[in-house]
Design a protein around this motif. Structure first.
Motif, short mmCIF file in Angstrom:
data_model
loop_
_atom_site.label_atom_id
_atom_site.label_comp_id
_atom_site.label_asym_id
_atom_site.label_seq_id
_atom_site.Cartn_x
_atom_site.Cartn_y
_atom_site.Cartn_z
N PRO A 33 -16.48 30.71 11.26
CA PRO A 33 -17.12 31.72 10.80
C PRO A 33 -18.49 30.95 10.05
N GLY A 34 -19.40 32.05 10.38
CA GLY A 34 -21.26 32.11 10.09
C GLY A 34 -21.57 31.48 11.32
N GLY A 35 -22.75 31.81 11.21
CA GLY A 35 -24.49 31.53 12.46
C GLY A 35 -25.02 31.97 11.52
N GLY A 36 -26.23 32.02 12.00
CA GLY A 36 -27.62 32.23 12.33
C GLY A 36 -28.12 33.75 10.72
N PHE A 37 -27.60 34.46 11.39
CA PHE A 37 -27.59 35.44 10.06
C PHE A 37 -27.07 35.04 8.77
N GLU A 115 -29.65 31.91 17.83
CA GLU A 115 -29.21 31.62 16.46
C GLU A 115 -30.17 30.88 15.39
N LEU A 116 -30.90 30.01 16.25
CA LEU A 116 -32.19 29.42 15.66
C LEU A 116 -33.26 31.05 14.77
N GLY A 117 -33.56 31.66 15.94
CA GLY A 117 -34.33 32.90 15.94
C GLY A 117 -33.50 34.06 14.67
N VAL A 118 -32.65 33.97 14.88
CA VAL A 118 -31.57 35.06 13.70
C VAL A 118 -32.33 34.05 12.59
#
Lengths: 142, 183
Positions: A33-37, A115-118
């Motif tokens: 779970p997780g990511g850019g945000f 994801e980098l953009g987020v």
């Protein structure tokens, strides 16, 4: 709060850990779970902790508002640019499969880029909003 | 076991909500809102929505509490005593709450595999994500790739929120400096 020794020492210990954890959440987002945000919020919270403990005047030179504004806009641009790149390579908007010879590789590349953009946009916008709130003086003080 | 944790979390949620409503100290209220978010994150985790729980814990319990406290440093921490009667707000809240509870009777049962959302596009995502996207976390592949346009919208919304806050609160200092210079 910079006169509290314990807070200062604990914050110095915690801030790098929070940053590393944020990067872990970002780059491990395709497995767990997780990511850019979420990573963006964590990275911003490390800087917010720095500002709470050492004062806004110490944090501003590290993460300058002008630079943050550029990063916030750059994140949206990176996301949108990845979408447009999909169109230039002959797919639809935000179709990552055409970005590389192998569609699965292209999907990976596209997801990493967006994801980098987020991450960029969320982290810098959160910090900028905090600056806007915390940087205002009390109405009586004006 | 899960239902016991549910009951405990919901009981804490109700206690925290009542404490927020009854308390006069806004600083305590901000902290209680953070607790409320953390308890909600626990509930999301029980429902196996780990990504949502993560976001709720980071944004709701973390950053928004800090922003509330930062706002309190500008406006003071004591709630102004209200003079009007509480009857009309109470009636509105009761009617709204009752209609919301009435609305839940039309919801499909929780976690039922026969629910409409589990039949629309979800089976396709679950079956094809492995070969099409090739990453283990299907939530990430849905958010970043299948629903990439929605996520793009979210990022633009966050950017717009930042621009809005900076327009409302950010330009104060320069304005004052200009005034001091007599412009």
């Amino acid at each position: 709060m910079s006169h509290h020794l314990i807070l200062r020492v604990v914050a110095k210990f915690l801030i790098p850990l929070i940053l590393v954890y944020g990067l872990y959440v970002h780059f491990h987002g395709e497995v767990s779970p997780g990511g850019g945000f979420q990573a963006g919020v964590l990275v911003a919270s490390a800087f917010i902790l720095h500002a709470l403990i050492f004062g806004l005047n110490k944090t501003r030179p590290i993460a300058r508002p002008g630079v943050l504004k550029a990063i916030a806009a750059g994140g949206v641009l990176l996301y949108g640019g990845t979408g447009v790149a999909g169109m230039l390579f002959g797919g639809e908007f935000l179709h990552y499969g055409v970005l590389a010879a192998d569609p699965v590789k292209g999907q990976h590349l596209g997801i990493i880029l967006i994801e980098l953009g987020v991450l960029f946009t969320v982290a810098s916008v959160m910090l900028l909003i905090f600056y806007a709130f915390a940087g205002r003086q009390k109405p009586e003080a004006q | 076991m899960d239902s016991l944790i549910d009951v405990v979390l919901f009981a804490f949620l109700i206690v925290v909500a009542l404490a927020v409503a009854r308390g006069r100290d806004l600083f305590a209220g901000a902290m209680l809102f953070g607790m409320f978010s953390l308890l909600s994150a626990g509930l999301f985790l029980i429902m196996d929505a780990a990504d949502v729980a993560f976001t709720e814990a980071a944004v709701g319990a973390g950053v928004s509490t800090v922003l509330l406290v930062a706002a309190l440093s500008l406006i003071g921490t004591e709630e102004r005593a209200r003079r009007r009667s509480n009857f009309l707000p109470l009636a509105i809240v009761v009617v709204t709450g009752a209609s919301l509870i009435w609305g839940t009777f039309d919801l499909p049962p929780f976690g039922d595999p026969a629910n409409p959302p589990n039949h629309h596009v979800v089976p396709r995502y679950l079956e094809k994500s492995g070969e099409e996207i090739g990453i283990p976390n299907v939530v990430a592949s849905v958010l970043a790739s299948y629903r990439g346009f929605d996520t793009f919208g979210e990022v633009v919304v966050i950017f717009a929120a930042g621009v809005g806050v900076m327009l409302l609160l950010g330009g104060r200092k320069r304005h004052r400096q200009r005034k001091e210079r007599g412009l």
